[in-house]
Design an enzyme around this catalytic site. Structure first.
Site, short mmCIF file in Angstrom:
data_model
loop_
_atom_site.label_atom_id
_atom_site.label_comp_id
_atom_site.label_asym_id
_atom_site.label_seq_id
_atom_site.Cartn_x
_atom_site.Cartn_y
_atom_site.Cartn_z
CG HIS A 1 34.96 41.12 42.97
ND1 HIS A 1 35.50 41.79 44.05
CD2 HIS A 1 35.16 39.80 43.23
CE1 HIS A 1 35.99 40.92 44.92
NE2 HIS A 1 35.80 39.71 44.43
CB SER B 1 37.91 37.92 45.93
OG SER B 1 36.58 37.87 46.36
CG ASP C 1 34.13 44.92 43.93
OD1 ASP C 1 33.13 44.18 43.81
OD2 ASP C 1 35.24 44.49 44.29
#
Length: 719
Positions: free
Chosen positions: A694, A587, A662
């Site tokens: 995600h 991320s 995602d």
């Protein structure tokens, strides 16, 4: 000095003995990674839990619930009931009782939850007084304070159900782009719910979000025979955002009114709270630019704006995260949390918006509020005082401002408070302590150990973890790091290094909890002979506003400078093989992984970036514009932070991993980066997890970490 009970000494002795005999067996990813088939056996677990029912201490172990009516007498407990006693009173098809909560006032009403509903069990009468079975296709279930009504959503509308099972539809929006009773603003600003009951249970406030003007992002489900489109409303930075209003349903008159929150429509309505009498609603309202917050009070019946109590401005951003908290037994005063002086602290206000006093101050932050004692004289809270990588229990007297620290053992504490405020249940974890629960007497800080977790790695010769401090690139700020070393570490040898990075806002990777917060993959890599390094750069949380906001309008710039200092520190160590270094993050950490590879192309041989942001123009409005402003306001900053215009600098082996569904960092980020690489003749590797969002979950998460590890092993040792 804190007195130690005999139980505490026995715990210390047990823990030290348990770590003497060591096995040569190595732990596997199935044991170390969530989703692994043996993972649950290697996570610290406190076998007996404790909670409060008023001033009585409740003990739960497996299916049984016991009560200590006088916490000062820990040898005197009585059996209350079992989970099976509750299950026997409801239909078998409702499933097992999964959790219970007791009333704060000490009444005999216990809320219990099953996989299919929520109910109330009276442990004196041994009866279930009410049970709500969740309707089919319903979500966001919130029980009213008096336990008489259940609020929930079905589809995009809000519903109520009474204790007789009669359902009432409150909103009637047909357009699927209009959502009622759900969390809004993409869960930023501390928002995690869209339904808010009044204290008397006669009104319910709710968010109404209109997304019809927001661009739909095309997420595709590839598992169908013919791939199916699952469009999601995704407002990217600088683009049109959704519009939110707040409705109030009055149960007595069966009517919905909306608060007059006014223009512009694309502001943020955050931190909703009710007055104790239910006559008013308070909202922290933030402009689209996120640099001006107004605390407004509305009439809950008419919806009229009654008063703006105060406002806060900052040239960078203002981020309200906590609703106001009314002082117990005083409906005319409330607590407000703000970092207006540079650190998150507590402020006492009256309902006219007048500041009575600042209750806490200093170069440390209030992290969480535990609650008031029964008189409302003292407020208990968790803070970083006196150490930013620890969490300690404090209280402040609202009258004289005296602050008392109630925890003394180093580590990370959290707590719950008895009704009177006499006792605290203290949960502690520290680098050498997998977890324990203690009872603290707030009058003298005497602590009695209640329960503790065994070392889940007992019998294994696991890698060691140490922490330290280096200076940031500004030459002034202290940065905390942890370093994981192989169990058979020999300082005369040279070791490859895996740097694990996150580095973004609202994060702190290094703290004094079990093994200094080191995760399973770090342990696994150290078993394989790697050193693993993790450091919190400037831009991360709990160190004050200046420390966090130094990255404003230039994400990735200052963070990279600090991470470089970390690498320089590693290269100064005689046992580090500086020619065999890799970096991995997910991320924001995925963004930082690629960012480091292209800003400092000669540092790392290998990088693995998971779910990476590659250009902040493709990220969502709330988060993106807080830290970067709009692209049209800050074009230079967006260009400097973008990874797409720097791919020609990439020299290392790079693996990018992304879930193809995602909804947070959409796969467009990775696709655009790959496209830019093709244009420049650069050759990264790309791996997709079909059907995942995600993060990877379940068994696929084990596969993910095996894949990351293989990539390190395959390329860290190549010449």
């Amino acid at each position: 000095m804190k007195r130690l009970s005999l139980f505490t000494l026995l715990f210390a002795l047990t823990f030290s003995i348990g770590t003497n005999a060591q096995s040569t067996d190595l732990l596997t990813l199935e044991q170390l990674i969530p989703g692994g088939n043996e993972y649950r056996n290697y996570v610290p677990r406190i076998p007996v839990n404790y909670l409060w029912s008023g001033n009585s201490l409740i003990e739960t172990e497996n299916d049984s619930v016991w009560i200590y009516r006088n916490p000062a007498k820990l040898r005197e407990k009585s059996f209350l009931f079992s989970y099976e006693d509750i299950r026997a009173k409801i239909n078998e098809d409702q499933g097992k009782v999964t959790s219970i909560t007791f009333s704060s006032d000490g009444s005999s009403a216990v809320r219990f939850y099953t996989g299919n509903g929520v109910g109330v069990f009276d442990y004196y009468k041994k009866i279930v007084t009410v049970y709500f079975s969740y309707p089919e296709s319903s979500d966001n279930h919130i029980l009213s304070p008096d336990n008489e009504l259940l609020a929930y959503t079905k589809g995009n509308n809000l519903f109520l159900m009474d204790k007789n099972g009669i359902e009432k539809q409150i909103t009637n929006d047909v357009c699927e782009d209009i959502l009622n009773g759900q969390s809004v603003h993409r869960n930023e600003f501390g928002i995690n719910s869209g339904i808010f009951w009044s204290p008397e249970s006669n009104k319910v406030a709710f968010y109404r979000m209109d997304e019809s003007m927001v661009t739909s992002y095309p997420i595709v489900d590839m598992s169908a025979r013919v791939a199916e489109l699952k469009p999601q409303k995704y407002p990217m930075a600088g683009m049109t955002s959704h519009q939110v209003t707040v409705g109030v349903y009055d149960i007595d008159i069966d009517q919905v009114n909306f608060l007059e929150t006014g223009e512009p429509d694309d502001h943020y309505l955050t931190n909703i709270s009710w007055s104790p009498d239910g006559e008013h609603i308070y909202i922290a309202e933030l402009n689209r630019e996120q640099n001006h917050m107004r605390l407004n009070r509305y009439n809950s019946t008419s919806g009229d704006l009654e008063e703006m109590l105060f406002d806060e401005k900052h040239t960078k951003y203002v981020e309200p995260l906590n609703p106001i908290l009314f002082v117990k037994s005083n409906k005319d005063q409330f607590i407000w949390q703000s970092n207006r002086d540079g650190y998150n602290h507590l402020y006492l206000y009256n309902t006219s918006g007048e500041l009575i006093k600042q209750l806490t101050s200093g170069e440390w932050e209030v992290i969480d509020i535990i609650g008031f004692d029964n008189s409302g004289s003292n407020l208990y809270f968790i803070s970083t005082n006196p150490n930013p990588i620890e969490r300690h229990i404090h209280s402040v007297n609202l009258k004289n401002g005296k602050i008392t620290q109630h925890s003394s053992f180093p580590g990370t504490h959290s707590a719950t408070l008895s009704l009177s405020g006499r006792y605290l249940i203290d949960r502690l974890s520290a680098h050498d302590n997998p977890g324990q629960l203690s009872l603290i007497d707030t009058r003298n800080q005497k602590s009695d150990l209640l329960s503790f977790s065994k070392n889940p790695f007992e019998g294994y010769n696991v890698p060691s973890v140490e922490i330290g401090i280096i200076k940031a690139a500004d030459g002034e700020s202290d940065l905390y790091y942890r370093l994981v070393k192989p169990a058979d570490f020999d300082e005369t040898k040279k070791y490859p290094v895996a740097v694990y990075v996150y580095g973004g806002p609202h994060s702190q990777m290094v703290n004094n909890r079990w093994r200094y917060g080191s995760g399973g993959w770090e342990l696994y890599m150290a078993q394989k002979g790697y050193l693993v390094f993790v450091m919190d750069n400037r831009g991360t949380a709990y160190r004050g506003f200046e420390f966090e906001s130094v990255t404003h309008r230039q994400l990735g710039v200052e963070e990279a400078k600090d991470q470089l200092k970390g690498v320089e520190f590693l290269k100064s160590l005689p046992y580090v093989d500086s020619n065999k270094m890799g970096i991995h993050g997910w991320s924001y950490g995925g963004f930082m992984t690629i960012n480091m590879l292209i800003r400092y192309p000669d540092l790392f041989k290998v990088g693995v970036a998971g779910g990476p942001v590659t250009d902040w123009r493709y990220y969502e409005v709330m988060y993106g514009e807080r830290y970067m402003d709009m692209p049209q306001e800050n074009p230079e900053g967006y260009e400097e932070s973008s990874l797409l215009n720097k791919v020609d600098r990439l020299k290392s082996r790079l693996l990018i991993i992304h879930g193809d569904e995602d909804p947070t960092v959409v796969m467009q980020h990775s696709n655009q980066f790959i496209r830019a690489c093709i244009k420049e003749g650069v050759h990264p590797d790309f791996f997709i997890y079909p059907g995942h969002g995600h993060n990877m979950t379940g068994a696929d998460r084990v596969h993910l970490h095996e894949h990351i590890t293989r990539y390190f092993d395959d390329f860290i040792y190549t010449d």
